[in-house]
Design an enzyme around this catalytic site. Structure first.
Site, PDB file in Angstrom:
ATOM      1  N   HIS A  47      -2.650  -6.792  -3.525  1.00 52.52           N
ATOM      2  CA  HIS A  47      -1.485  -7.537  -3.989  1.00 52.52           C
ATOM      3  C   HIS A  47      -1.363  -8.782  -3.103  1.00 52.52           C
ATOM      4  CE1 HIS A  47       2.850  -8.402  -4.492  1.00 52.52           C
ATOM      5  NE2 HIS A  47       2.834  -7.620  -5.557  1.00 52.52           N
ATOM      6  N   ASP A  88      -1.072  -0.475   2.686  1.00 51.51           N
ATOM      7  CA  ASP A  88       0.029  -0.888   1.825  1.00 51.51           C
ATOM      8  C   ASP A  88       0.280   0.258   0.843  1.00 51.51           C
ATOM      9  OD1 ASP A  88       1.675  -1.858  -0.135  1.00 51.51           O
ATOM     10  OD2 ASP A  88       0.420  -3.566  -0.679  1.00 51.51           O
ATOM     11  N   GLN A 106       2.570   1.326  -3.880  1.00 53.35           N
ATOM     12  CA  GLN A 106       2.350   1.991  -5.166  1.00 53.35           C
ATOM     13  C   GLN A 106       2.072   3.485  -5.015  1.00 53.35           C
ATOM     14  OE1 GLN A 106       2.908   0.769  -8.033  1.00 53.35           O
ATOM     15  NE2 GLN A 106       3.260  -1.321  -7.328  1.00 53.35           N
ATOM     16  N   LYS A 126      10.566   1.101  -5.124  1.00 53.09           N
ATOM     17  CA  LYS A 126       9.525   1.693  -5.962  1.00 53.09           C
ATOM     18  C   LYS A 126       9.502   3.212  -5.832  1.00 53.09           C
ATOM     19  CE  LYS A 126       6.436  -2.311  -5.551  1.00 53.09           C
ATOM     20  NZ  LYS A 126       6.644  -3.160  -6.736  1.00 53.09           N
ATOM     21  N   CYS A 154       0.736 -10.255  -9.504  1.00 57.83           N
ATOM     22  CA  CYS A 154       0.607 -10.713  -8.113  1.00 57.83           C
ATOM     23  C   CYS A 154      -0.709 -10.234  -7.521  1.00 57.83           C
ATOM     24  CB  CYS A 154       1.784 -10.254  -7.252  1.00 57.83           C
ATOM     25  SG  CYS A 154       3.346 -10.923  -7.776  1.00 57.83           S
TER      26      CYS A 154
END
Lengths: 418, 147
Positions: free
Chosen positions: A135, A212, A215, A238, A376
């Site tokens: 991302h 990261d 998600q 999220k 993104c």
């Protein structure tokens, strides 16, 4: 003082998405005359009653600044704020709650690490290793650091299914590599990256790894100690929590050596005009009044998720992805982008002759919310030679009937264009 | 169900399927690129202007049906038009797609783009080519980002 009862009615033993769905008031609405089908969970998730009520109660009853006042409200606000940190520690299975810094979101967490750890350790000619499916939030902060320091960005490539080419890892990791930063789960493709292998390879060369997890956090059961990552970052919104709050997990020995990120109140031990001394982690990195209501809401989101049978949730989401994949594959001219064997509940696709933006508009007019665009992740799109995709992404409250609505709406949209 | 009612009218779909005047124009006197950073859509406009008249115009790029149709219809509308009239048209189209003024008959076939004003997230799709046209005429720069 009488305590308000915040807890939702006890959940049934067995995970039932239909029952869970009723806990999310936003899902009960109609959009453009149709019952809402919300399939944009990779962008942000809806919020359960429990999160809404926790924030509402805080704002009605417990508003005060944290870590400062000696009065009752401040004590209550501080207790709730730190209780969220402890709940998060348990959720991530971190050793100590001192390893958890509250930030605005995954983006700020990465910027924080780049501006502190990065500036301290990355110099001219050094290398930062990213993956091809990052991302923009896990690319641009490192580019800024590279521009300032004279470092070089290297990229782990991926194949046409959207899997990283791990055979290249050996050559990419070298004595100039200072950090590996990569996604746990790709937001545009859904690929779940083999973190264990990558972290082990990096650590064998003494290179720390930032993950990261934006998600992953709502779907994967996390154990940062077993994973042995050095940093793990994500956003609250999220994972069924509020926006504007997120978490930086860092190993304590790393956080302790890092200089402050922003200067201000609450991050200092003492201040004079000559010099200031700084608090220990995590407070060193939480300058200024934090997003207290957000942290309280995030704590409620953790309680919500922790109260569920996470294995059953994961099974449900995997079955849903499977069902959606098979349903969409049967549509002529539809190509799924990202077909790795291990995927999170993300389904990106392109259709012959129909641009994702037109498709998303036509789906929205039938009450189906999906995302269209480059997500993104422009370098990811470039790997596949496409400017954009349409993306359906699932949450624990989605069901196969949502998928059926998506497929029917796609059929109607295609009729307009063909 | 009529999904195509106001946004995806037949004329728009027709131009999206078969864009007119698509490709590069060489040589050209004026050129600019329009970029929508939100979606990655891109439209390049090439103009051949002599004696204050648009002798020829072409566009290239990639985008959704709305942005492709808008660019295609734009090229048809402004070919042969004096530059000062193009500038007036630009302002009218922008006012129409943003809903600041109603569609008026002087816009000709372009009135089919008026429906976009009710879809705030799609206004930029319709205005992208026109932003690029404005940038090309102003000669201010090569790339313009849709606002």
């Amino acid at each position: 003082m009488s305590h308000l009862h915040l807890a939702s009615p006890p959940l049934p033993e067995k995970f039932d998405p239909g029952i869970i769905r009723a806990r999310f008031p936003a899902l009960a609405q109609h959009v453009n005359g149709y019952p809402l089908v919300y399939l944009d969970n990779a962008a942000t998730t809806q919020k359960p009653e429990r999160v809404i009520r926790a924030m509402d109660t805080h704002l009605r009853r417990d508003v005060a600044n944290v870590h400062r006042g000696v009065h009752a409200l401040s004590e209550r606000a501080t207790a709730a704020y730190e209780a969220s940190r402890e709940a998060m520690r348990d959720f991530l299975h971190a050793r100590s709650s001192r390893e958890l810094v509250f930030v605005r979101g995954a983006t700020e967490a990465i910027n924080l690490v780049a501006a502190t750890f990065g500036r301290q350790r990355v110099g001219r000619g050094d290398e930062i290793l990213l993956s091809a499916m990052e991302h923009h939030a896990n690319i641009v902060p490192w580019q800024l650091l590279a521009q300032q320091s004279g470092a070089v960005i290297r990229v782990i490539p991926m194949d046409d299914r959207g899997q990283l080419r791990l055979e290249e890892l050996d050559d990419l990791l070298n004595r100039r590599t200072r950090l590996v930063a990569l996604a746990h789960v790709s937001n545009a493709l859904g690929t779940v990256n083999p973190l264990e292998t990558i972290i082990e390879a990096a650590h064998s060369r003494g290179v720390p790894v930032l993950v990261d997890g934006a998600q992953a956090v709502a779907h994967e059961v996390l154990d940062v100690q077993r994973l042995d990552c050095d940093f793990y970052v994500f956003s609250g919104h999220k994972m069924y929590g509020p926006s504007g709050v997120g978490v930086l997990y860092g190993k304590l020995e790393l956080l302790e050596e890092m200089p402050p990120y922003q200067g201000g109140g609450d991050m200092i031990l003492s201040v004079s005009f000559q010099r200031s001394t700084y608090q220990e982690p995590p407070y060193r990195f939480e300058a200024g009044t934090p997003n207290i209501a957000g942290v309280v809401g995030l704590g409620a989101a953790v309680d919500f998720l922790s109260g569920l049978d996470r294995a059953a949730v994961a099974t449900h989401e995997a079955q849903l992805l499977d069902y959606a994949t098979r349903s969409l594959e049967s549509i002529p001219g539809l190509r799924i982008i990202g077909t790795a064997p291990r995927k999170g509940p993300v389904l990106s696709f392109v259709l012959d002759d129909v641009h994702p933006h037109d498709l998303a508009t036509l789906l929205d007019r039938q009450g189906v919310a999906v995302r269209s665009g480059h997500h993104c992740a422009q370098p990811t799109m470039e790997c596949f030679g496409i400017p954009a995709t349409t993306r359906a992404s699932f949450g624990l409250y989605n069901t196969t009937s949502d998928v059926d609505r998506l497929v029917a709406a796609l059929g109607n949209a295609l009729e307009v264009f063909r | 169900m009529n999904l195509a009612d106001d946004l995806y009218q037949e004329l728009i779909l027709d131009h999206a399927r078969m864009p007119r005047n698509k490709g590069e124009l060489n040589p050209h006197s004026h050129h600019a690129r329009g970029l929508n950073p939100l979606c990655g859509d891109e439209v390049e406009v090439f103009l051949d202007i002599r004696d204050d008249l648009v002798r020829d115009v072409r566009f290239k790029g990639h985008g959704c049906a709305i942005s492709t149709a808008s660019a295609s219809m734009m090229t048809q509308q402004i070919r042969g038009m004096p530059v000062h009239e193009v500038k007036t048209l630009l302002a009218r189209v922008n006012a129409m797609v943003t809903g600041r003024s109603p569609a008026d008959e002087s816009l000709g076939k372009l009135v089919v783009l008026a429906g976009v004003s009710r879809f705030p997230t799609r206004v930029k799709c319709a205005s992208l080519a026109w932003h690029a046209l404005a940038a090309a005429l102003s000669e201010s720069g090569e790339t313009v980002v849709a606002e």
